[in-house]
Design a protein around this motif. Structure first.
Motif, PDB file in Angstrom:
ATOM      1  N   LEU A   1       8.999   0.155  -4.594  1.00 28.59           N
ATOM      2  CA  LEU A   1       8.403  -1.134  -4.222  1.00 28.59           C
ATOM      3  C   LEU A   1       8.611  -2.222  -5.278  1.00 28.59           C
ATOM      4  O   LEU A   1       8.171  -3.353  -5.108  1.00 28.59           O
ATOM      5  CB  LEU A   1       6.901  -0.943  -3.955  1.00 28.59           C
ATOM      6  CG  LEU A   1       6.577   0.009  -2.786  1.00 28.59           C
ATOM      7  CD1 LEU A   1       5.078   0.243  -2.693  1.00 28.59           C
ATOM      8  CD2 LEU A   1       7.105  -0.537  -1.471  1.00 28.59           C
ATOM      9  N   LEU A   2       9.311  -1.880  -6.366  1.00 34.67           N
ATOM     10  CA  LEU A   2       9.539  -2.879  -7.424  1.00 34.67           C
ATOM     11  C   LEU A   2      10.682  -3.816  -7.046  1.00 34.67           C
ATOM     12  O   LEU A   2      11.643  -3.396  -6.401  1.00 34.67           O
ATOM     13  CB  LEU A   2       9.905  -2.177  -8.737  1.00 34.67           C
ATOM     14  CG  LEU A   2       8.857  -1.282  -9.391  1.00 34.67           C
ATOM     15  CD1 LEU A   2       9.445  -0.654 -10.651  1.00 34.67           C
ATOM     16  CD2 LEU A   2       7.587  -2.052  -9.714  1.00 34.67           C
TER      17      LEU A   2
ATOM     18  N   THR B   1       0.837  -1.201   0.000  1.00 38.86           N
ATOM     19  CA  THR B   1       0.000   0.000   0.000  1.00 38.86           C
ATOM     20  C   THR B   1       0.872   1.251   0.000  1.00 38.86           C
ATOM     21  O   THR B   1       1.865   1.309   0.716  1.00 38.86           O
ATOM     22  CB  THR B   1      -0.915   0.014   1.247  1.00 38.86           C
ATOM     23  OG1 THR B   1      -1.702  -1.169   1.254  1.00 38.86           O
ATOM     24  CG2 THR B   1      -1.839   1.217   1.237  1.00 38.86           C
ATOM     25  N   ILE B   2       0.493   2.219  -0.806  1.00 36.88           N
ATOM     26  CA  ILE B   2       1.133   3.537  -0.806  1.00 36.88           C
ATOM     27  C   ILE B   2       0.131   4.516  -0.204  1.00 36.88           C
ATOM     28  O   ILE B   2      -1.032   4.546  -0.613  1.00 36.88           O
ATOM     29  CB  ILE B   2       1.499   3.975  -2.245  1.00 36.88           C
ATOM     30  CG1 ILE B   2       2.553   3.034  -2.830  1.00 36.88           C
ATOM     31  CG2 ILE B   2       1.983   5.421  -2.255  1.00 36.88           C
ATOM     32  CD1 ILE B   2       2.796   3.250  -4.321  1.00 36.88           C
ATOM     33  N   LYS B   3       0.586   5.283   0.787  1.00 33.89           N
ATOM     34  CA  LYS B   3      -0.285   6.294   1.407  1.00 33.89           C
ATOM     35  C   LYS B   3       0.044   7.667   0.829  1.00 33.89           C
ATOM     36  O   LYS B   3       1.218   8.018   0.675  1.00 33.89           O
ATOM     37  CB  LYS B   3      -0.049   6.340   2.923  1.00 33.89           C
ATOM     38  CG  LYS B   3      -0.422   5.054   3.635  1.00 33.89           C
ATOM     39  CD  LYS B   3      -1.858   5.062   4.045  1.00 33.89           C
ATOM     40  CE  LYS B   3      -2.159   3.841   4.921  1.00 33.89           C
ATOM     41  NZ  LYS B   3      -3.591   3.586   5.008  1.00 33.89           N
ATOM     42  N   VAL B   4      -0.995   8.427   0.547  1.00 34.79           N
ATOM     43  CA  VAL B   4      -0.824   9.779   0.011  1.00 34.79           C
ATOM     44  C   VAL B   4      -1.747  10.721   0.783  1.00 34.79           C
ATOM     45  O   VAL B   4      -2.903  10.391   1.027  1.00 34.79           O
ATOM     46  CB  VAL B   4      -1.193   9.823  -1.496  1.00 34.79           C
ATOM     47  CG1 VAL B   4      -1.188  11.250  -2.011  1.00 34.79           C
ATOM     48  CG2 VAL B   4      -0.245   8.958  -2.310  1.00 34.79           C
TER      49      VAL B   4
ATOM     50  N   SER C   1      -5.192   5.754   0.041  1.00 28.50           N
ATOM     51  CA  SER C   1      -4.394   4.528  -0.030  1.00 28.50           C
ATOM     52  C   SER C   1      -4.457   3.988  -1.450  1.00 28.50           C
ATOM     53  O   SER C   1      -5.523   3.926  -2.060  1.00 28.50           O
ATOM     54  CB  SER C   1      -4.960   3.456   0.910  1.00 28.50           C
ATOM     55  OG  SER C   1      -4.876   3.893   2.235  1.00 28.50           O
ATOM     56  N   ILE C   2      -3.289   3.619  -1.960  1.00 27.72           N
ATOM     57  CA  ILE C   2      -3.206   3.005  -3.285  1.00 27.72           C
ATOM     58  C   ILE C   2      -2.669   1.594  -3.096  1.00 27.72           C
ATOM     59  O   ILE C   2      -1.559   1.409  -2.578  1.00 27.72           O
ATOM     60  CB  ILE C   2      -2.268   3.806  -4.204  1.00 27.72           C
ATOM     61  CG1 ILE C   2      -2.745   5.255  -4.298  1.00 27.72           C
ATOM     62  CG2 ILE C   2      -2.187   3.166  -5.588  1.00 27.72           C
ATOM     63  CD1 ILE C   2      -1.638   6.248  -4.454  1.00 27.72           C
ATOM     64  N   ILE C   3      -3.441   0.611  -3.484  1.00 29.94           N
ATOM     65  CA  ILE C   3      -2.991  -0.776  -3.420  1.00 29.94           C
ATOM     66  C   ILE C   3      -2.083  -1.051  -4.606  1.00 29.94           C
ATOM     67  O   ILE C   3      -2.393  -0.654  -5.737  1.00 29.94           O
ATOM     68  CB  ILE C   3      -4.197  -1.735  -3.430  1.00 29.94           C
ATOM     69  CG1 ILE C   3      -4.992  -1.595  -2.133  1.00 29.94           C
ATOM     70  CG2 ILE C   3      -3.742  -3.181  -3.629  1.00 29.94           C
ATOM     71  CD1 ILE C   3      -6.281  -2.391  -2.140  1.00 29.94           C
TER      72      ILE C   3
END
Ligand code: ZN
Length: 129
Positions: free
Chosen positions: A24-25, A3-6, A122-124
């Motif tokens: 995250l790659l 998850t990326i939080k913005v 949140s971006i999954i």
């Protein structure tokens, strides 16, 4: 799944998340990176990251075409425009990668498109190899 939080700071803005995705790659191997937002008033898109005026113009165009106040809107939250803009942009992006690098074009970046901020989003992110 990651998850990326913005945190958005304005009602409408495009926030570049390219570097957070790259972090995250996996360093080796190839595949696709699937991004998805579980929200109804923001979206994800890939577009120009070099000239910030492109973000400005996209938001200006959407604001003109989908005004916040529009006769006949019924939704009680008074943010129907944000729901419409989120659907126009879409809730996901799919980007190929190889050896830790996104296979984006020279001018492309990945953006969260906020239409009803400020909020925490949140971006999954799912890496598929
Ligand atoms: Zn709403």
């Amino acid at each position: 799944m990651q998850t990326i939080k913005v945190h958005s700071r304005q009602r409408e803005e495009m926030i570049e998340i390219t570097s957070q995705v790259i972090d995250l790659l996996p360093r080796t191997g190839e595949g696709i990176c699937f991004l998805f937002v579980q929200h109804t008033t923001c979206g994800v898109t890939v577009n120009e990251s070099a000239d910030p005026d492109v973000k400005h113009d996209i938001l200006l165009f959407l604001r003109k075409k989908v005004p916040q106040v529009f006769e006949g809107f019924r939704h009680f939250e008074n943010n129907s425009d944000a729901h419409i803009k989120a659907s126009l942009i879409g809730p996901y992006a799919v980007i190929p990668f190889k050896d830790g690098k996104l296979l984006l074009g020279r001018w492309q970046g990945i953006f969260l498109c906020e239409f009803d901020g400020p909020r925490e989003r949140s971006i999954i992110l799912k890496i598929i190899t």
